[in-house]
Design a protein around this motif. Structure first.
Motif, short mmCIF file in Angstrom:
data_model
loop_
_atom_site.label_atom_id
_atom_site.label_comp_id
_atom_site.label_asym_id
_atom_site.label_seq_id
_atom_site.Cartn_x
_atom_site.Cartn_y
_atom_site.Cartn_z
N LYS A 156 0.83 -1.20 0.00
CA LYS A 156 0.00 0.00 0.00
C LYS A 156 0.87 1.25 0.00
O LYS A 156 0.58 2.22 -0.71
N GLY A 174 2.03 2.09 -3.32
CA GLY A 174 0.99 2.33 -4.32
C GLY A 174 0.74 1.14 -5.22
O GLY A 174 0.18 1.30 -6.32
N ARG A 228 -0.91 -1.89 -4.17
CA ARG A 228 -2.19 -2.52 -3.84
C ARG A 228 -2.96 -1.62 -2.91
O ARG A 228 -2.37 -0.90 -2.10
N GLU A 229 -4.26 -1.69 -2.98
CA GLU A 229 -5.12 -1.06 -1.98
C GLU A 229 -5.51 -2.11 -0.96
O GLU A 229 -5.79 -3.26 -1.31
N TYR A 230 -5.54 -1.72 0.31
CA TYR A 230 -5.86 -2.68 1.37
C TYR A 230 -6.30 -1.90 2.60
O TYR A 230 -5.50 -1.24 3.25
N ASN A 274 -6.75 4.19 4.93
CA ASN A 274 -5.58 4.94 5.37
C ASN A 274 -5.98 5.54 6.71
O ASN A 274 -6.62 6.58 6.78
N THR A 302 -11.60 -0.04 2.37
CA THR A 302 -10.47 0.17 1.46
C THR A 302 -10.66 1.46 0.66
O THR A 302 -11.70 1.69 0.05
N GLY A 303 -9.62 2.29 0.71
CA GLY A 303 -9.64 3.55 -0.02
C GLY A 303 -10.09 4.73 0.81
O GLY A 303 -9.91 5.89 0.40
N LYS A 332 -9.96 7.40 3.93
CA LYS A 332 -9.00 8.01 4.84
C LYS A 332 -9.74 8.41 6.10
O LYS A 332 -10.64 9.25 6.07
#
Length: 360
Positions: free
Chosen positions: A253, A256, A258-260, A263, A299-300, A302
């Motif tokens: 992550k 940049g 993979r998304e997991y 944040n 995921t994704g 913040k």
């Protein structure tokens, strides 16, 4: 950037142009199929995509069929010395076998394993660990074992073993070159990638405890991944295997790749803090990262958990939403705009509900 061939493992295609997949290894007794499958289910919920089990004897190999019935991810059988264990693991439906062709006996043994893997569409990983390289044992005390030399002989052994499979017209191969030493691991993987198109499974072996092992792994694996080296990744920690998955994804992550999960930002706290930021963050992580559906929804996003109202909303103004602590309560805010006050005991449940209902 390095370019590799493509290798199928279960539903995943490994190699150039495809996502780096996260792998872990069970620490259960494989002969206990129910307990092993239960741990794999937990790992799957944490996002693990490929799981490996030790296969020390025939009973463990025969348990693979029952384990496969209870899981949803590709399974790798870790085999040493006895090629018959590999044959049984393939018969039981394993998706990949990890072997070293040099330690399972004659070329005829290797041919049998290759034939079985071909017939069942099973990939083979050649695993070379620095501590067990045959050549090093023969030259111990005769040559200076610099990091460069370690890397050279690790690559030499990997290429020799891969060539055995290539000569048998078997190409669904993955290689790993691991050491507990950062420089040896780095140099070996870079050297191999410059000489072969076989995709690499990367990791530091025996990386250590959670903190030190994660730091070392992040530096080593991050360096390799930035160079385009690595088709699968494992962070080998003396820790619950789910934390290995977390650490691996956090590395990917940060790069940049993979998304997991979210944040999740939080302040280190200071003398102004009058709420328990640490427990709130830990409780959020525990719930998010052990619930696959919630993990996907988060995921994704913040999300901020800040310790005071002085700097909280401003410092986290680009967060989707969050909490800024006061005296036993906090200000809930979205996109930097304060909305209302919320008692601390309601923070975690409220933020989980917000994840579930948030429109991305």
């Amino acid at each position: 950037m390095y370019k590799t061939r493509l290798v199928k493992v279960g539903p995943y295609t490994l190699g150039t142009g495809h996502p780096v997949r996260v792998q872990s290894m069970c620490n259960t007794d494989t002969r206990d199929a129910q307990t092993t499958a239960a741990q794999i289910n937990l790992l799957e919920n944490a996002g693990c995509e490929i799981n490996r089990v030790a296969v020390p004897d025939m009973q463990a190999a025969q348990a693979i069929g029952e384990i496969k019935k209870r899981i949803h991810s590709p399974l790798v059988a870790d085999i040493h010395f006895d090629y018959k264990l590999a044959l049984e693991a393939v018969k039981q439906g394993v998706d990949k076998v990890r072997i070293n062709p040099g330690n399972i006996g004659s070329i005829e043994n290797t041919k049998e394993v290759v034939r079985a893997c071909k017939d069942h569409g099973v990939a083979i990983r050649i695993g070379v660990n620095a501590g067990s390289v045959k050549y090093l044992k023969s030259v111990s005390g005769q040559v200076e074992l610099t990091d460069e030399k370690w890397a050279e002989v690790m690559v030499q052994e990997a290429l020799e073993q891969a060539n055995v499979l290539e000569q048998l017209n078997f190409h669904d191969v993955v290689v790993s070159l691991k050491s507990d030493n950062f420089y040896r691991t780095l140099k070996a993987n870079e050297l191999f990638a410059s000489q072969s198109d076989i995709p690499l499974h990367i990791g530091l072996t025996e990386a250590g405890s959670f903190l030190s092992g994660t730091v070392k792994s992040a530096i080593a694996l991050g360096t390799l991944l930035q160079k385009g080296i690595g088709a699968t990744i494992r962070v080998s920690l003396t820790e619950d295997p789910r934390m290995q998955v977390r650490a691996a994804y956090e590395i990917l992550k940060a790069l940049g790749l993979r998304e997991y999960g979210p944040n999740l930002i939080s302040c280190p706290t200071c003398g102004r803090t009058q709420v328990n930021v640490k427990d709130t963050v830990h409780a959020l992580e525990e719930r998010i990262y052990n619930d696959k559906a919630l993990l996907q929804k988060a995921t994704g996003l913040k999300i901020a958990v800040m310790g005071c109202v002085v700097n909280g909303p401003g410092e986290a103004r680009d967060a989707d939403f969050g909490i800024a602590g006061g005296v036993g309560e906090g200000l809930y805010f979205e996109k930097g705009q304060t909305m209302f006050k919320l008692p601390q005991e309601k923070w975690v449940d409220f933020l989980i509900d917000k994840i579930n209902t948030w429109k991305k």
